[in-house]
Design a protein around this motif. Structure first.
Motif, PDB file in Angstrom:
ATOM      1  N   VAL A 498      98.400 -17.161  37.296  1.00 33.55           N
ATOM      2  CA  VAL A 498      99.282 -17.766  36.300  1.00 33.55           C
ATOM      3  C   VAL A 498     100.460 -16.832  36.006  1.00 33.55           C
ATOM      4  O   VAL A 498     101.585 -17.286  35.778  1.00 33.55           O
ATOM      5  CB  VAL A 498      98.497 -18.087  35.007  1.00 33.55           C
ATOM      6  N   GLY A 499     100.214 -15.516  36.058  1.00 31.93           N
ATOM      7  CA  GLY A 499     101.270 -14.539  35.838  1.00 31.93           C
ATOM      8  C   GLY A 499     102.135 -14.282  37.056  1.00 31.93           C
ATOM      9  O   GLY A 499     102.963 -13.375  37.056  1.00 31.93           O
ATOM     10  N   ARG A 500     101.925 -15.076  38.125  1.00 36.60           N
ATOM     11  CA  ARG A 500     102.723 -14.989  39.373  1.00 36.60           C
ATOM     12  C   ARG A 500     102.535 -13.647  40.078  1.00 36.60           C
ATOM     13  O   ARG A 500     103.404 -13.170  40.795  1.00 36.60           O
ATOM     14  CB  ARG A 500     104.209 -15.219  39.119  1.00 36.60           C
ATOM     15  N   GLN A 501     101.376 -13.004  39.881  1.00 36.88           N
ATOM     16  CA  GLN A 501     101.060 -11.746  40.560  1.00 36.88           C
ATOM     17  C   GLN A 501     100.048 -12.061  41.665  1.00 36.88           C
ATOM     18  O   GLN A 501      98.854 -11.814  41.544  1.00 36.88           O
ATOM     19  CB  GLN A 501     100.496 -10.742  39.550  1.00 36.88           C
ATOM     20  N   TYR A 502     100.561 -12.605  42.755  1.00 38.23           N
ATOM     21  CA  TYR A 502      99.698 -13.207  43.773  1.00 38.23           C
ATOM     22  C   TYR A 502      98.875 -12.180  44.538  1.00 38.23           C
ATOM     23  O   TYR A 502      97.685 -12.394  44.788  1.00 38.23           O
ATOM     24  CB  TYR A 502     100.543 -14.046  44.740  1.00 38.23           C
ATOM     25  N   ALA A 503      99.479 -11.081  44.928  1.00 41.04           N
ATOM     26  CA  ALA A 503      98.734 -10.065  45.693  1.00 41.04           C
ATOM     27  C   ALA A 503      97.589  -9.490  44.854  1.00 41.04           C
ATOM     28  O   ALA A 503      96.482  -9.285  45.352  1.00 41.04           O
ATOM     29  CB  ALA A 503      99.685  -8.950  46.135  1.00 41.04           C
ATOM     30  N   GLN A 504      97.847  -9.250  43.557  1.00 40.31           N
ATOM     31  CA  GLN A 504      96.806  -8.730  42.690  1.00 40.31           C
ATOM     32  C   GLN A 504      95.702  -9.762  42.489  1.00 40.31           C
ATOM     33  O   GLN A 504      94.508  -9.420  42.428  1.00 40.31           O
ATOM     34  CB  GLN A 504      97.394  -8.353  41.330  1.00 40.31           C
ATOM     35  N   ALA A 505      96.074 -11.044  42.406  1.00 42.33           N
ATOM     36  CA  ALA A 505      95.084 -12.105  42.254  1.00 42.33           C
ATOM     37  C   ALA A 505      94.153 -12.151  43.469  1.00 42.33           C
ATOM     38  O   ALA A 505      92.929 -12.275  43.327  1.00 42.33           O
ATOM     39  CB  ALA A 505      95.779 -13.454  42.065  1.00 42.33           C
ATOM     40  N   VAL A 506      94.733 -12.033  44.661  1.00 46.20           N
ATOM     41  CA  VAL A 506      93.907 -12.033  45.874  1.00 46.20           C
ATOM     42  C   VAL A 506      92.932 -10.863  45.851  1.00 46.20           C
ATOM     43  O   VAL A 506      91.748 -11.013  46.166  1.00 46.20           O
ATOM     44  CB  VAL A 506      94.796 -11.973  47.138  1.00 46.20           C
ATOM     45  N   GLU A 507      93.419  -9.701  45.448  1.00 48.76           N
ATOM     46  CA  GLU A 507      92.558  -8.516  45.376  1.00 48.76           C
ATOM     47  C   GLU A 507      91.405  -8.735  44.398  1.00 48.76           C
ATOM     48  O   GLU A 507      90.264  -8.333  44.655  1.00 48.76           O
ATOM     49  CB  GLU A 507      93.386  -7.306  44.956  1.00 48.76           C
ATOM     50  N   ASP A 508      91.695  -9.394  43.274  1.00 51.17           N
ATOM     51  CA  ASP A 508      90.635  -9.687  42.298  1.00 51.17           C
ATOM     52  C   ASP A 508      89.556 -10.575  42.910  1.00 51.17           C
ATOM     53  O   ASP A 508      88.359 -10.289  42.786  1.00 51.17           O
ATOM     54  CB  ASP A 508      91.221 -10.377  41.063  1.00 51.17           C
ATOM     55  N   PHE A 509      89.968 -11.656  43.539  1.00 48.98           N
ATOM     56  CA  PHE A 509      89.007 -12.597  44.119  1.00 48.98           C
ATOM     57  C   PHE A 509      88.163 -11.937  45.210  1.00 48.98           C
ATOM     58  O   PHE A 509      87.003 -12.303  45.415  1.00 48.98           O
ATOM     59  CB  PHE A 509      89.721 -13.827  44.684  1.00 48.98           C
ATOM     60  N   MET A 510      88.739 -10.953  45.880  1.00 52.56           N
ATOM     61  CA  MET A 510      88.018 -10.304  46.979  1.00 52.56           C
ATOM     62  C   MET A 510      86.861  -9.430  46.482  1.00 52.56           C
ATOM     63  O   MET A 510      86.047  -8.968  47.279  1.00 52.56           O
ATOM     64  CB  MET A 510      88.987  -9.464  47.828  1.00 52.56           C
ATOM     65  N   HIS A 511      86.775  -9.206  45.175  1.00 51.07           N
ATOM     66  CA  HIS A 511      85.615  -8.488  44.626  1.00 51.07           C
ATOM     67  C   HIS A 511      84.355  -9.351  44.630  1.00 51.07           C
ATOM     68  O   HIS A 511      83.252  -8.838  44.446  1.00 51.07           O
ATOM     69  CB  HIS A 511      85.903  -8.024  43.191  1.00 51.07           C
ATOM     70  N   LEU A 512      84.532 -10.659  44.809  1.00 48.49           N
ATOM     71  CA  LEU A 512      83.388 -11.570  44.784  1.00 48.49           C
ATOM     72  C   LEU A 512      82.648 -11.512  46.112  1.00 48.49           C
ATOM     73  O   LEU A 512      83.265 -11.590  47.182  1.00 48.49           O
ATOM     74  CB  LEU A 512      83.853 -13.000  44.518  1.00 48.49           C
ATOM     75  N   SER A 513      81.325 -11.384  46.060  1.00 49.47           N
ATOM     76  CA  SER A 513      80.542 -11.348  47.311  1.00 49.47           C
ATOM     77  C   SER A 513      80.468 -12.723  47.954  1.00 49.47           C
ATOM     78  O   SER A 513      80.408 -12.851  49.172  1.00 49.47           O
ATOM     79  CB  SER A 513      79.129 -10.821  47.022  1.00 49.47           C
ATOM     80  N   THR A 514      80.439 -13.768  47.148  1.00 48.52           N
ATOM     81  CA  THR A 514      80.506 -15.147  47.649  1.00 48.52           C
ATOM     82  C   THR A 514      81.504 -15.915  46.792  1.00 48.52           C
ATOM     83  O   THR A 514      81.670 -15.621  45.602  1.00 48.52           O
ATOM     84  CB  THR A 514      79.135 -15.851  47.580  1.00 48.52           C
ATOM     85  N   MET A 515      82.168 -16.899  47.382  1.00 51.54           N
ATOM     86  CA  MET A 515      83.164 -17.686  46.663  1.00 51.54           C
ATOM     87  C   MET A 515      82.900 -19.166  46.845  1.00 51.54           C
ATOM     88  O   MET A 515      82.449 -19.604  47.910  1.00 51.54           O
ATOM     89  CB  MET A 515      84.579 -17.349  47.150  1.00 51.54           C
ATOM     90  N   ASP A 516      83.194 -19.944  45.786  1.00 48.86           N
ATOM     91  CA  ASP A 516      83.056 -21.387  45.882  1.00 48.86           C
ATOM     92  C   ASP A 516      84.387 -22.001  46.320  1.00 48.86           C
ATOM     93  O   ASP A 516      85.379 -21.292  46.537  1.00 48.86           O
ATOM     94  CB  ASP A 516      82.569 -21.985  44.561  1.00 48.86           C
ATOM     95  N   ALA A 517      84.428 -23.322  46.403  1.00 49.44           N
ATOM     96  CA  ALA A 517      85.626 -24.001  46.888  1.00 49.44           C
ATOM     97  C   ALA A 517      86.824 -23.747  45.985  1.00 49.44           C
ATOM     98  O   ALA A 517      87.957 -23.565  46.461  1.00 49.44           O
ATOM     99  CB  ALA A 517      85.350 -25.504  46.999  1.00 49.44           C
ATOM    100  N   GLN A 518      86.592 -23.721  44.663  1.00 52.02           N
ATOM    101  CA  GLN A 518      87.698 -23.511  43.735  1.00 52.02           C
ATOM    102  C   GLN A 518      88.332 -22.141  43.933  1.00 52.02           C
ATOM    103  O   GLN A 518      89.563 -22.000  43.932  1.00 52.02           O
ATOM    104  CB  GLN A 518      87.209 -23.658  42.293  1.00 52.02           C
ATOM    105  N   GLN A 519      87.510 -21.120  44.096  1.00 57.04           N
ATOM    106  CA  GLN A 519      88.041 -19.775  44.265  1.00 57.04           C
ATOM    107  C   GLN A 519      88.806 -19.638  45.580  1.00 57.04           C
ATOM    108  O   GLN A 519      89.872 -19.009  45.623  1.00 57.04           O
ATOM    109  CB  GLN A 519      86.890 -18.768  44.172  1.00 57.04           C
ATOM    110  N   HIS A 520      88.289 -20.247  46.664  1.00 55.26           N
ATOM    111  CA  HIS A 520      89.043 -20.245  47.926  1.00 55.26           C
ATOM    112  C   HIS A 520      90.371 -20.982  47.764  1.00 55.26           C
ATOM    113  O   HIS A 520      91.389 -20.583  48.350  1.00 55.26           O
ATOM    114  CB  HIS A 520      88.221 -20.900  49.037  1.00 55.26           C
ATOM    115  N   ALA A 521      90.385 -22.044  46.957  1.00 54.31           N
ATOM    116  CA  ALA A 521      91.622 -22.790  46.743  1.00 54.31           C
ATOM    117  C   ALA A 521      92.669 -21.927  46.029  1.00 54.31           C
ATOM    118  O   ALA A 521      93.855 -21.971  46.371  1.00 54.31           O
ATOM    119  CB  ALA A 521      91.338 -24.057  45.941  1.00 54.31           C
ATOM    120  N   PHE A 522      92.253 -21.150  45.051  1.00 52.87           N
ATOM    121  CA  PHE A 522      93.200 -20.274  44.355  1.00 52.87           C
ATOM    122  C   PHE A 522      93.761 -19.217  45.312  1.00 52.87           C
ATOM    123  O   PHE A 522      94.954 -18.903  45.268  1.00 52.87           O
ATOM    124  CB  PHE A 522      92.532 -19.615  43.151  1.00 52.87           C
ATOM    125  N   ILE A 523      92.902 -18.660  46.170  1.00 55.03           N
ATOM    126  CA  ILE A 523      93.408 -17.676  47.139  1.00 55.03           C
ATOM    127  C   ILE A 523      94.384 -18.344  48.096  1.00 55.03           C
ATOM    128  O   ILE A 523      95.432 -17.773  48.451  1.00 55.03           O
ATOM    129  CB  ILE A 523      92.242 -17.030  47.915  1.00 55.03           C
TER     130      ILE A 523
END
Length: 579
Positions: A498-523
């Protein structure tokens, strides 16, 4: 006609005509929301009786002048928080006046000098403020924890004699006027002592009593968390060390806590022995220890004694007068209490079977004690867990049942932070952000160190489009709980998006060991905005693998953004990604 002494509260909305001229329907809707969610509950909570309402004001009668003052203070403080994110030209503010005098009651209405003076006093209050007569001041000074500013004697319209007035000061302590009119010096920031409560050891020799030791630990931790002068590490982090022998200094270092509380529980029949000690890990000193031998019926007294002793021992504590003393309703049945403790332990395991067993225990608790507020709150929480994970066949019916349990719990005890936390989550799902904010604020007041409440505040600010504030709250929750659930990273990633910090957002999501469809969609949307078509396509493919029926519109329908611009921002990123 019935004459009697009563406290009269007169309230009036500031700038009503101007707001109605600019946005009549919006103003009425917001005023109605404030009445339903904030003002009327505050009046009812303080035993007030609404005598009369106008389009922009009301008259309320109280038998206790202290109740009238507490009601006014609660309304103005909550309205100030509500207005913090509202443009100045759209804010709804109130003036409030309170008088104590002889009132005439007739045909459901009130008359007399006592009423007239309250109405005139209200007109002299500042915007968002409270003005009271000397009669009110003399009754509540020292009984209600506020400061007063003497305004002197004033001549009021149509009142022949001058009336001495006082202003109730409800600004933050550092902004309150000091004696002589000088502003108080800004206080230095207080560094809160950080404490972690390690899981108490079950010494009963009975594995089935393990839940009792866990539940006692959790209740002590919860009571400590309600003390605003402490920074308390969450149960999720401390329970990592359950059943493990560990070096206390290393544990403290990993948790970021200077003080550790550890203890043991021995339960035999109707007798209970609790041993507890407080350790300063900086010096390895045992600075306090105690043993409690009690009949089981005294468990609440034991918890209160332990909590009070720990708070009294920790350095840097605030003055006792500034501590929040929150009353907790206690169940009439010890068996019901034990069922709730066991259900909590099962709930924290987050499996489908444990959820089923936890619900059985909660139902048993409510059979034993139907008016046990905390049991109703946790029934809502356990049902909500099943709803969230999809462990139910009729999701709409379960959702309605969650709402029913929480309403019941709040009617019985408005001081349970879990009730307001889950009500806020329900309101977010319903896109009712005003109600969500109210319940979030209430949950935070009741338990400022509850990591689940704090992270949900960050989630709410993200939905409201206030990404920086959302990030601040989510990071605070991570500090409160160093072993926080993985989903905290997901919340952080969505806030960065939401803050338009896309690279940081991707890094955050990558901390997840497994991701659901919604999280993959945000990435995928992040990479879409970054222009990396290869990476975005890979995540779109994972979305389709995990949920073949999910399309762009279905996905966007699950979002709760208050600003359409944020929703379109997500839509455009997903389109760029190829969804």
């Amino acid at each position: 006609m019935d004459h009697r002494l009563a406290a009269v509260l007169a309230a009036d909305m500031v700038g009503y005509s101007r707001l109605m001229e600019v946005d009549e329907r919006g103003t009425l809707a917001r005023l109605r929301a404030h009445r339903i969610e904030l003002i009327d509950p505050a009046i009812a909570k303080n035993q007030g009786n609404i005598i009369k309402t106008t389009g922009d004001g009301m008259l309320v009668e109280f038998q206790s002048v202290a109740d009238a003052a507490r009601c006014a203070i609660e309304i103005q403080e909550r309205m100030r928080r509500r207005n913090s994110d509202v443009a100045s030209d759209r804010r709804i503010d109130f003036r409030i006046g309170i008088n104590l005098g002889d009132i005439i009651f007739e045909d459901g209405d009130i008359y007399g000098d006592g009423v007239n003076i309250a109405a005139r006093v209200e007109q002299l209050a500042e915007i968002g403020g409270i003005c009271v007569t000397a009669a009110v001041h003399d009754q509540i000074d020292g009984r209600v924890d506020v400061a007063f500013e003497d305004l002197g004697e004033k001549l009021l319209k149509n009142i022949s004699r001058p009336v001495r007035l006082y202003r109730i000061v409800i600004a933050p302590p550092e902004q309150r006027p000091a004696p002589g009119g000088a502003h108080a010096a800004t206080k230095a920031a207080v560094v809160k002592p950080t404490v972690a409560v390690l899981p108490f050891t079950n010494m009963s020799g009975d594995p089935e009593q393990e839940f009792f030791a866990d539940g006692l630990t959790e209740d002590i931790l919860t009571e400590l968390s309600r003390r605003r002068e402490l920074f308390v590490i969450s149960r999720t982090s401390t329970f990592v060390y359950k059943g493990h022998a560990a070096n206390l200094r290393e544990v403290a270092q990993k948790l970021g806590a200077r003080y550790l509380v550890e203890g043991s529980v021995r339960k035999s029949g109707d007798r209970l022995r609790v041993s507890v000690q407080l350790i300063d890990t900086a010096s390895d000193a045992h600075i306090w220890a105690e043993r409690y031998d009690r009949k089981l019926d005294d468990i609440f007294s034991i918890q209160d004694e332990i909590t009070s002793a720990i708070v009294a021992t920790l350095p840097g504590r605030l003055e006792a007068a500034q501590q929040d003393q929150l009353a907790r309703l206690k169940p009439s049945s010890m068996a019901a209490y034990e069922c709730v403790l066991a259900a909590k332990v099962l709930h924290h395991r987050s499996t489908r079977q444990d959820n089923v067993e936890a619900l059985k225990l909660i139902d048993r608790a409510l059979q034993l004690d139907p008016d046990y507020a905390h049991a109703h709150a946790w029934r809502g929480c356990i049902l909500g867990q099943g709803w969230g994970y999809g462990w139910c066949e009729d999701k709409d019916a379960v959702f309605n049942e969650v709402a029913f349990e929480l309403d019941r719990a709040m009617a019985l005890d408005d001081n349970d932070p879990d009730v307001h936390r889950i009500l806020a989550a329900v309101a977010i799902v319903r896109n009712d952000m005003n109600r969500a904010r109210y319940h979030q604020d209430r949950a935070l007041e009741l338990n400022p160190n509850y990591d689940l409440v704090v992270v949900q505040m960050g989630e709410l600010f993200t939905w409201l489009g206030r990404a920086e504030e959302g990030l601040e709250w989510i990071r605070k929750a991570m500090r409160l709980n160093p072993h926080h659930p993985a989903r905290f990273w997901s919340h952080l990633g969505k806030a960065h998006f939401v803050g338009r910090q896309y690279a940081q957002a991707v890094e955050d999501f990558m901390h997840l060991s497994t991701m659901d469809a919604q999280q993959h969609a945000f990435i995928a949307a992040c990479y879409g905005w970054l222009g990396d078509r290869t990476a975005s396509s890979a995540h779109v493919m994972r979305v389709r693998q995990l949920d073949p029926e999910l399309d762009l519109e279905k996905f966007l329908a699950t979002m709760h953004y208050a600003n359409d611009a944020d929703l379109q921002h997500l839509r455009e990123g997903l389109v760029k990604a190829g969804l």
